[in-house]
Design an enzyme around this catalytic site. Structure first.
Site, short mmCIF file in Angstrom:
data_model
loop_
_atom_site.label_atom_id
_atom_site.label_comp_id
_atom_site.label_asym_id
_atom_site.label_seq_id
_atom_site.Cartn_x
_atom_site.Cartn_y
_atom_site.Cartn_z
N TYR A 194 -75.96 25.25 -67.53
CA TYR A 194 -76.02 23.69 -67.70
C TYR A 194 -74.95 22.86 -66.79
O TYR A 194 -75.44 22.10 -66.10
CB TYR A 194 -76.08 23.50 -68.98
CG TYR A 194 -76.01 21.79 -69.45
CD1 TYR A 194 -77.17 21.04 -69.37
CD2 TYR A 194 -74.88 21.43 -69.98
CE1 TYR A 194 -77.13 19.48 -69.50
CE2 TYR A 194 -74.66 20.18 -70.31
CZ TYR A 194 -75.83 19.37 -70.11
OH TYR A 194 -75.80 17.94 -70.12
P1 NAD Z 1 -83.03 14.37 -74.33
O1 NAD Z 1 -83.45 15.76 -74.02
O2 NAD Z 1 -82.98 13.72 -75.60
O3 NAD Z 1 -83.49 13.30 -73.21
C1 NAD Z 1 -83.68 13.56 -71.70
C2 NAD Z 1 -85.07 13.35 -71.44
O4 NAD Z 1 -85.45 13.77 -69.93
C3 NAD Z 1 -86.16 14.01 -72.36
O5 NAD Z 1 -86.96 12.85 -73.29
C4 NAD Z 1 -87.34 14.77 -71.33
O6 NAD Z 1 -88.44 14.71 -71.86
C5 NAD Z 1 -86.68 14.06 -70.21
N1 NAD Z 1 -86.94 15.17 -69.12
C6 NAD Z 1 -86.44 16.11 -68.69
N2 NAD Z 1 -86.94 16.82 -67.57
C7 NAD Z 1 -87.63 15.99 -66.87
C8 NAD Z 1 -88.47 15.63 -65.76
N3 NAD Z 1 -88.69 16.70 -65.20
N4 NAD Z 1 -89.45 14.62 -65.75
C9 NAD Z 1 -89.59 13.67 -66.64
N5 NAD Z 1 -88.70 13.59 -67.56
C10 NAD Z 1 -87.87 14.84 -67.89
O7 NAD Z 1 -81.27 14.49 -73.91
P2 NAD Z 1 -80.12 13.23 -74.30
O8 NAD Z 1 -79.13 13.68 -75.15
O9 NAD Z 1 -80.67 11.91 -74.42
O10 NAD Z 1 -79.46 13.14 -72.86
C11 NAD Z 1 -79.67 12.42 -71.77
C12 NAD Z 1 -78.76 12.74 -70.43
O11 NAD Z 1 -77.41 12.50 -70.77
C13 NAD Z 1 -79.00 13.92 -70.17
O12 NAD Z 1 -78.95 14.03 -68.53
C14 NAD Z 1 -77.79 14.85 -70.36
O13 NAD Z 1 -77.46 16.18 -69.75
C15 NAD Z 1 -76.89 14.05 -70.32
N6 NAD Z 1 -75.68 14.05 -71.52
C16 NAD Z 1 -76.00 14.05 -72.82
C17 NAD Z 1 -74.86 14.30 -73.69
C18 NAD Z 1 -75.31 14.21 -75.31
O14 NAD Z 1 -74.25 14.50 -75.95
N7 NAD Z 1 -76.34 13.92 -75.74
C19 NAD Z 1 -73.79 14.49 -73.28
C20 NAD Z 1 -73.36 14.70 -71.96
C21 NAD Z 1 -74.27 14.37 -71.05
C1 UGA Z 2 -73.23 18.23 -75.95
C2 UGA Z 2 -74.67 18.14 -75.44
O1 UGA Z 2 -75.56 18.91 -75.81
C3 UGA Z 2 -74.62 18.35 -73.76
O2 UGA Z 2 -75.74 17.87 -73.10
C4 UGA Z 2 -73.30 17.73 -73.24
O3 UGA Z 2 -73.22 17.90 -71.62
C5 UGA Z 2 -72.22 17.84 -73.86
O4 UGA Z 2 -72.27 17.66 -75.16
C6 UGA Z 2 -70.88 17.44 -73.27
O5 UGA Z 2 -69.98 16.97 -73.96
O6 UGA Z 2 -70.57 17.01 -72.19
P1 UGA Z 2 -72.04 20.20 -77.39
O7 UGA Z 2 -70.55 19.78 -77.27
O8 UGA Z 2 -72.36 21.71 -77.37
O9 UGA Z 2 -72.82 19.54 -75.89
O10 UGA Z 2 -72.71 19.37 -78.63
P2 UGA Z 2 -73.15 20.00 -80.05
O11 UGA Z 2 -74.46 20.82 -79.93
O12 UGA Z 2 -73.26 18.84 -80.85
O13 UGA Z 2 -72.09 21.18 -80.25
C7 UGA Z 2 -70.58 20.66 -80.75
C8 UGA Z 2 -70.00 21.88 -81.31
O14 UGA Z 2 -70.88 22.47 -82.41
C9 UGA Z 2 -69.63 23.00 -80.48
O15 UGA Z 2 -68.68 23.74 -80.51
C10 UGA Z 2 -71.09 24.04 -80.91
O16 UGA Z 2 -70.84 25.28 -80.67
C11 UGA Z 2 -70.92 23.69 -82.14
N1 UGA Z 2 -72.23 23.78 -83.03
C12 UGA Z 2 -73.32 23.14 -82.34
C13 UGA Z 2 -72.53 24.59 -84.11
O17 UGA Z 2 -71.50 25.19 -84.38
N2 UGA Z 2 -73.64 24.77 -84.80
C14 UGA Z 2 -74.66 24.24 -84.29
O18 UGA Z 2 -76.05 24.15 -84.83
C15 UGA Z 2 -74.44 23.34 -83.13
#
Ligand code: NAD
Ligand code: UGA
Length: 315
Positions: free
Chosen positions: A145
């Site tokens: 990823y």
């Molecule tokens: P999310 O899965 O809730 O939202 C992503 C959306 O993108 C979804 O609704 C999905 O249907 C859409 N999508 C995926 N592929 C597509 C395609 N080919 N065409 C059209 N739509 C498409 O995820 P999120 O948590 O809201 O994350 C949003 C962005 O932020 C992502 O790029 C993710 O990598 C990035 N990001 C998220 C986090 C986090 O903690 N949530 C942290 C770091 C980066």
């Molecule tokens: C999140 C987002 O999912 C990614 O898209 C994003 O890129 C990333 O943050 C980021 O910081 O860039 P992550 O940190 O894995 O990834 O977020 P969580 O799923 O909330 O996990 C946080 C921690 O909790 C991790 O250590 C994970 O292993 C742990 N975890 C998660 C558990 O122990 N149990 C669970 O059910 C889910």
């Protein structure tokens, strides 16, 4: 000195997702003309109004140039987001996170779009040898990823650098984002559900992993800064500059929910990094952004939201 360049129309990709739906509501409330595109339809409670349009379509195949009509900034959030499943479903990650980003950048180039803000991730740093993750460090992604997120942000920067390009690209490296509507695969949403229901949660590892958790309203504000300031292309961290261990988080959420989950420890998952902590200085100095919601307040708001949803469905 920043020159304000308030974008007119805004295209948000991934608009039906967790961060996208918050951003859409914020832009709609501020009266902006906003077009959202997602392969999933927008959920109930999504942004609405005369200046809001939702398009259901897949960025891998959709004709993108017509969507850019009247648009001066794109916020590209669409992606497949989870770290842990990316070992199994790499083709979809490459298609949606890298190839679809290239299609979008080609459309931006063809239409002469001036600004794109790309959602990148703290995961591009991998297991950093430094205490804080700073943009000047070499990235070292530890999951498939993260490799695709690094590819997407670098692709956007490469398009912006092309001779004659009108495009400037800002990649925002979000740290772990939480808040109402957080994705159901993520820790905080699972933890709140398990605490409120007194049910089981799987914790990967011994609870010592640390995350810089950033509240979604702050992330929306950071996107606004990146969209509307005259800052040139570059990468910026979006975190709080503070982190907490998973064990501390469980204790804090349980106290706020007044109930505890049943914690079951499982193996640490491949690709999960041990610690994330943002160096927020560049983002503060250049974008003028600092996160302002502390974890206790963000958790309170997340728990409140979940409780009211449970009441609404009679759970
Ligand atoms: P999310 O899965 O809730 O939202 C992503 C959306 O993108 C979804 O609704 C999905 O249907 C859409 N999508 C995926 N592929 C597509 C395609 N080919 N065409 C059209 N739509 C498409 O995820 P999120 O948590 O809201 O994350 C949003 C962005 O932020 C992502 O790029 C993710 O990598 C990035 N990001 C998220 C986090 C986090 O903690 N949530 C942290 C770091 C980066
Ligand atoms: C999140 C987002 O999912 C990614 O898209 C994003 O890129 C990333 O943050 C980021 O910081 O860039 P992550 O940190 O894995 O990834 O977020 P969580 O799923 O909330 O996990 C946080 C921690 O909790 C991790 O250590 C994970 O292993 C742990 N975890 C998660 C558990 O122990 N149990 C669970 O059910 C889910």
């Amino acid at each position: 000195m920043l020159t304000p360049q308030v974008a007119e129309g805004v295209l948000v990709t991934g608009s039906a997702g967790f961060i996208g739906s918050h951003l859409m509501r914020h832009l709609a409330a501020s009266g902006r003309h906003v077009v959202g595109v997602d392969r999933r339809p927008a959920a109930a409670g999504a942004a609405s109004g005369a200046r809001v349009r939702h398009v259901v379509g897949d960025l891998r195949t959709l004709d993108l140039e017509p969507l850019l009509d009247g648009i001066s900034a794109v916020v590209h959030l669409a992606a497949i987001p989870g770290v842990r499943p990316s070992w199994q479903e790499f083709d979809s990650y490459v298609e949606c996170n890298v190839l679809a980003t290239r299609r979008l950048l080609e459309a931006c180039r063809a239409t002469g779009l001036p600004r794109i803000v790309v959602a990148s991730s703290s995961s591009v740093y991998g297991d950093s040898a430094h205490e804080r993750m700073s943009e000047s460090q070499a990235p070292a992604p530890a999951s498939p990823y993260a490799v695709t997120k690094l590819a997407a942000e670098q692709l956007a920067l490469a398009y912006a650098q092309r001779p004659g390009s009108r495009l400037s690209a800002v990649a925002l490296r979000f740290f772990t984002v939480y808040g109402p509507g957080q994705r159901p695969d993520m820790l905080i949403s699972r933890l709140i559900d398990a605490a409120l229901n007194g049910t089981e949660i799987s914790i990967y590892g011994d609870g010592s992993a640390r995350r810089d958790f950033v509240f979604v309203d702050d992330v929306v504000r950071a996107i606004g800064r990146a969209m509307d300031t005259g800052v040139g292309s570059g990468v910026f961290n979006v975190g709080t500059g503070r982190n907490v261990s998973v064990a501390e988080l469980i204790a804090q959420a349980s106290a706020l929910a007044e109930r505890s989950p049943v914690v079951v420890h499982r193996d640490r998952q491949p690709g999960d990094v041990g610690v994330t902590l943002a160096d927020v200085s560049r983002t503060a100095e250049v974008l003028g952004f600092r996160a302002s919601t502390d974890l206790a307040e963000g958790l309170r708001r997340s728990i409140e939201d979940r409780r009211s949803q449970m009441v609404a469905v009679g759970a």
